[in-house]
Design a protein around this motif. Structure first.
Motif, PDB file in Angstrom:
ATOM      1  N   GLY A  93       2.783   9.308   2.711  1.00 55.88           N
ATOM      2  CA  GLY A  93       3.722   9.545   1.587  1.00 55.88           C
ATOM      3  C   GLY A  93       3.120   9.024   0.376  1.00 55.88           C
ATOM      4  N   LYS A  94       2.112   8.466   0.042  1.00 57.84           N
ATOM      5  CA  LYS A  94       1.232   7.870  -0.995  1.00 57.84           C
ATOM      6  C   LYS A  94       2.107   6.898  -1.737  1.00 57.84           C
ATOM      7  N   PHE A  95       3.175   5.950  -0.974  1.00 61.48           N
ATOM      8  CA  PHE A  95       3.600   5.057  -1.246  1.00 61.48           C
ATOM      9  C   PHE A  95       2.511   3.938  -1.938  1.00 61.48           C
ATOM     10  N   ASP A  96       3.229   3.151  -2.930  1.00 62.08           N
ATOM     11  CA  ASP A  96       2.224   2.180  -3.479  1.00 62.08           C
ATOM     12  C   ASP A  96       2.309   1.002  -2.751  1.00 62.08           C
ATOM     13  N   VAL A  97       3.368   0.401  -2.113  1.00 62.33           N
ATOM     14  CA  VAL A  97       3.565  -0.698  -1.305  1.00 62.33           C
ATOM     15  C   VAL A  97       4.168  -0.570  -0.023  1.00 62.33           C
TER      16      VAL A  97
END
Lengths: 451, 451
Positions: free
Chosen positions: A50-54
């Motif tokens: 999902g390309k989450f940052d963290v």
């Protein structure tokens, strides 16, 4: 590397098997996998897809529900954050790894070292969520009868963060030489004592690990009290906070960003990411059903316990379908002060019973709950993001893996389509993905003595 | 599961990039990969290919060589053990993961929790090497001017181990129910306070992680002093020790195993594994050359520093080609007492200069050095194993990866051929591979109060 300033930042806040207090009873929650690494690995890989940052892990140093005898209805077993995040570093490539560590029951040398080690392991993806701990149950696991007063905890936290950053600076970036011929492993003039002597800590240094890829792992904070806001304005790079209304969130955003100038910092150097509890349905009806299902699964005692802990007042003696009893003055609360105020105001404003209040907060735990179709979820995030209330959000899935899968598969594509979220990771480190600068090693300004 | 009692146990003691003080200068040592996880992953997978029982990591909380200004010639950066072992747990399947943690600068709650977490992550492969730390440099990183006296450290260590094992017992094995229908996540009558109140620690408990696959991670110790032997006889399951001669090792073996009976333990419940520094050559001449190469790579100052630290006496003012100066009485040494005695005796016995002594110990650091062809290496291990001096060995490769590769590829097949070492892992956990029983949860005997 270019950062599109119109793109929000997103955190995947993992509470296993979900944020709702009854998450583990949800038919699709993998409660039996709570101590299974492969399950959590799958979650982290979903967050990365999902390309989450963290990926964000909370932490505490005591079981919950002892006093009210609801320990059996409460999820009280989980992996320790460093062991888990280190394991996750090997099965992910881009997502940041943020762990919570308290400044009250730890030593700066250990904390500086562990985060540097995680940062090296992960190629620059570590972050530290700095908390001060607030429960007597934790104090009693560390030789104390009761926990430190709020002011003392913050005083200690300020000095703790200072010592940790000094230790991260104790090796200059180019200290390692590894010159076999010249017999120079390191340039000793670039490895420095920190010689910190303060009220709480006396630490000579240097650290026994070289400066890590990010220089400093990203520093995250959560406190919204006066002391918490000031500490954040001075040292935080991400704030994870809890607000119910747009107006509150806007006021907080303006307040903290406004305090940064006096510390020589620009507003961009801090990302404010309120927590959000998304209840997603393919239709509005389905979202409503999902919410009701979770509410019905809350055991009454567990609900009362949760609420009691959040306001630092034992509610077990009061009628569950009656109002909150008279609460102590804010000054007398020695726990999470901002959470206390938030819940008291909510109960007053909507005239809620104890049961209604715990049902309301059993998922989001004081954070903002958003409910609806994927489009409606995206709308609600966009509203705050575009109106000076947030730089991004820490997403708190109600149950796992379903709540995270739904967000990644249904909501993120909409945010991407609207140009509100990245479609690929653009940076090599967490700092770069968040659009934060790599800290300059400031030891030459503040440390006089080299070894 | 059957354990062949004739099979020795083997540990792969990782000091990156090798045990020899000049290892990093060895032409084939991967010194540039010292902070690269993929390198250490490769080493761990080699150890597993060799069917080693454990990967073993030492640890300390300060850089070395500051006082003598040899910090630039010394390897002073490495991963913190928990972050590294957790990452290694995901890329290995059978090998045990033993980390060193000091009881002097840590809290029992954190330590019990981290090892339980590593044990869950790894499916029952965690082990704790209990040490008490012995340098002033470490003390100065933790708010102290100098480190605790030897007796105080052992007193604290005894109580520390006691609290940790109580915490590991605070959840019974079958406490977790995860019964969604009945709303019972856990059986609260099987989760217990520990209510420890002692001289050093006051810890209420329970732990916030369920009992781990091994019950207790395997407990390893290293001390060979009087206090160390007694603590080991009472609580250790593996001893990592240092002896130069067969006679000394036999005496130690008989002494410690003889002390176990009074604690209700059988000799089999403790595996004694002396450290061994193997210098391997395909021929005797090649082995000798390998040894000389490493000796020539020792920078003089680094050699003096190493020796000074090992005997807790600063030798930097004395002629390097002269004898040791008069040393203090053993009682006045507040460091590693057994190491002090060993080196003093060695220097006296062979009339060695400071340079000769540091060259002698720069690899094995007081442990036994064995040198020769793969057959000769195997012979020397077999001699101690079959003559009451050792249950196995902790192998200390001179440099990495070559020193480990040689042992796995050349020596282990010989040991296997002689029936002295396993050809496959037979157990599911480290305990099973070591032939150690899973500890019975003894809280019902010693803890009166449940929550």
């Amino acid at each position: 590397m270019t950062i599109n300033k119109k793109e929000m930042k997103l955190g995947a806040f993992f509470m296993i098997p979900g944020h709702h207090v009854a998450a583990w009873r949800h038919p699709e929650a993998e409660a039996h996998n709570i101590m299974t690494f492969d399950f959590i690995k799958r979650l982290a890989q979903t967050a990365e897809r999902g390309k989450f940052d963290v990926v964000f892990l909370a932490d505490g140093y005591a079981v919950r529900g002892k006093k009210q005898n609801t320990i059996g209805q409460t999820v009280n077993t989980s992996f320790e954050p460093f062991t888990l995040l280190s394991a996750l570093s090997t099965v992910t490539e881009n997502v940041g790894l943020v762990g919570t560590v308290s400044t009250t029951y730890n030593e700066p040398f250990h904390v500086a070292r562990k985060f540097a080690s995680l940062d090296h392991l992960s190629g620059g993806r570590a972050g530290w969520n700095v908390v001060t701990s607030g429960s007597n149950a934790e104090a009693r696991n560390f030789n104390l009868e009761q926990h430190l007063l709020h002011e003392k905890r913050y005083e200690r936290a300020e000095e703790f963060v200072d010592v940790v950053t000094k230790l991260w600076d104790s090796w200059e970036d180019d200290a390692l030489l590894i010159d076999k011929e010249a017999a120079e492993f390191a340039n000793s003039s670039k490895i420095h004592n920190v010689n910190h002597k303060g009220k709480w800590f006396s630490v000579e240094g240097p650290l026994n690990i070289s400066r890590s890829p990010q220089g400093y792992p990203v520093i995250v904070q959560a406190g919204s009290s006066e002391a918490g806001k000031e500490l954040a304005a001075r040292t935080a790079e991400v704030i994870f906070t809890a607000w119910q209304t747009l107006e509150e969130a806007q006021a907080f955003y303006a307040d903290v960003k406004g305090r940064m100038k006096k510390y020589g910092r620009s507003p961009d150097e801090l990302k404010i990411m309120p927590g959000v509890f998304p209840v997603i349905g393919r239709t509005e009806e389905e979202a409503e059903e999902n919410k009701l299902l979770l509410e019905q699964l809350i055991p009454e005692e567990a609900g009362i316990t949760l609420l009691s802990n959040m306001i630092s007042v034992d509610l077990s003696g009061y009628p569950v379908d009656g109002p909150l009893p008279d609460l102590p003055e804010l000054e007398k609360v020695n726990g999470g002060k901002s959470r206390f105020t938030l819940l008291k105001d909510l109960a007053d404003r909507e005239n809620l019973t104890i049961r209604q209040l715990y049902q309301r907060i059993a998922g989001a735990r004081g954070h903002r709950e958003i409910k609806g179709t994927p489009e409606q979820i995206a709308d609600q995030l966009q509203e705050w993001f575009e109106n000076g209330a947030a730089d991004g959000f820490n997403i708190m899935p109600p149950y796992l893996p379903g709540g995270l899968d739904d967000f990644v598969d249904l909501v993120i594509p909409i945010l991407q389509e609207r140009g509100l979220f990245r479609t690929e990771y653009t940076g090599n480190t967490l700092r770069e993905n968040l659009g934060l600068k790599r800290p300059v090693n400031i030891l030459n300004n503040r440390l006089k003595e080299t070894i």
